[in-house]
Design an enzyme around this catalytic site. Structure first.
Site, PDB file in Angstrom:
ATOM      1  N   ASP A  66       0.766   3.808  -3.154  1.00  0.00           N
ATOM      2  CA  ASP A  66       0.361   5.198  -2.944  1.00  0.00           C
ATOM      3  C   ASP A  66       1.303   6.145  -3.689  1.00  0.00           C
ATOM      4  OD1 ASP A  66      -1.043   7.414  -1.360  1.00  0.00           O
ATOM      5  OD2 ASP A  66       1.021   7.667  -0.696  1.00  0.00           O
ATOM      6  N   GLU A  70      -4.541   0.511  -3.432  1.00  0.00           N
ATOM      7  CA  GLU A  70      -3.169   0.996  -3.531  1.00  0.00           C
ATOM      8  C   GLU A  70      -2.167  -0.156  -3.441  1.00  0.00           C
ATOM      9  OE1 GLU A  70      -3.471   5.547  -1.817  1.00  0.00           O
ATOM     10  OE2 GLU A  70      -3.139   3.927  -0.376  1.00  0.00           O
ATOM     11  N   GLU A 119       0.837  -1.202   0.000  1.00  0.00           N
ATOM     12  CA  GLU A 119       0.000   0.000   0.000  1.00  0.00           C
ATOM     13  C   GLU A 119       0.871   1.250   0.000  1.00  0.00           C
ATOM     14  OE1 GLU A 119      -2.330   2.685   3.187  1.00  0.00           O
ATOM     15  OE2 GLU A 119      -2.061   0.558   3.666  1.00  0.00           O
TER      16      GLU A 119
END
Length: 245
Positions: free
Chosen positions: A51, A123, A47
């Site tokens: 991102d 993400e 994640e």
């Protein structure tokens, strides 16, 4: 139970070389904890990576799509696209929540539909694709499933504010939201809401929270008002035309 990950590959149009990487992308920390897996086996690191990749791709896309907009406007648009509600909205189109590996507690409290969980998984999936297939494949995924239909996504992100401004510019009648019903157990409720101008219903929506339901209702309200703008006014007919006195 989560669905077969081969279905997700078919849905996103990308086949992983490293299947374990894909599995890690959909593994929530609650599942890792419950099964006594290493902290590295959940999707939090992916994640973090995803991102950053998303921010680069979205910035590049907006920079070229809107050459006339200043930095401040681009930042605002990007924020509307990469925020938790919008990413959860994108994840819903992929039914990503159905593929997640969750602990029993998270499963029992409606984790598959929780915006924070599915947006993080979105993400993480970007991060996994980036590691498995490189930047080009990650960019293709982002452009196809996140940076598409930007106008509607911006409306969705700020729908209540935008609707308020539209209504204030058209009428003195009040804008209001009404809760229609609550369904499901306390830990996994679904709220249904409608939005009205005066006494006229212009949109309805459902969500895991009252706020989310109002946001969806406002979004549909905006679309309804915009569709009314495109409807041509009826032509007046002279019933006596062509008749002889």
């Amino acid at each position: 139970m989560s669905r077969n990950l081969k279905e997700l590959e078919a849905c996103i149009g990308y086949v992983f070389s490293d299947k374990q990487l894909m599995k890690r992308a959909v593994t929530h920390s609650s599942y890792a904890n419950e099964h006594r897996l290493s902290k590295m086996e959940c999707n939090e690191r992916l994640e973090f990576l995803g991102d950053s990749v998303l921010e680069v791709v979205s910035s590049d896309c907006l920079y070229h799509k809107y050459p006339e907009k200043p930095e401040g406007d681009l930042t605002k648009i990007r924020a509307s696209i990469v925020c938790e509600p919008t990413l959860a909205y994108c994840a819903e189109a992929l039914k990503l929540g159905e593929y997640l590996l969750l602990g029993k507690g998270e499963e029992g409290t409606g984790g598959r539909g929780r915006a924070s969980i599915v947006s993080d998984a979105m993400e993480a999936l970007i991060g996994a694709i980036y590691l498995d297939g490189g930047f080009a494949n990650a960019k293709e995924f982002i452009l196809r499933f996140i940076m598409n239909d930007l106008e509607h996504k911006q409306l969705f992100y700020d729908s209540k504010t935008i609707l308020q401004e539209i209504v204030q510019g058209r009428t003195d009648e009040p804008l209001s939201y009404e809760l229609l019903q609550e369904k499901g157990p306390d830990h996994n409720k679904v709220f249904e809401t409608q939005v009205l101008i005066g006494k006229k219903v212009i949109g309805k929506g459902a969500g895991r929270t009252k706020k989310a339901a109002e946001q969806v209702a406002a979004y549909h309200g905006i679309l309804e008002l915009k569709s009314m703008e495109t409807v041509p006014a009826p032509k007046s007919k002279d019933n006596n035309a062509g008749k002889k006195g």
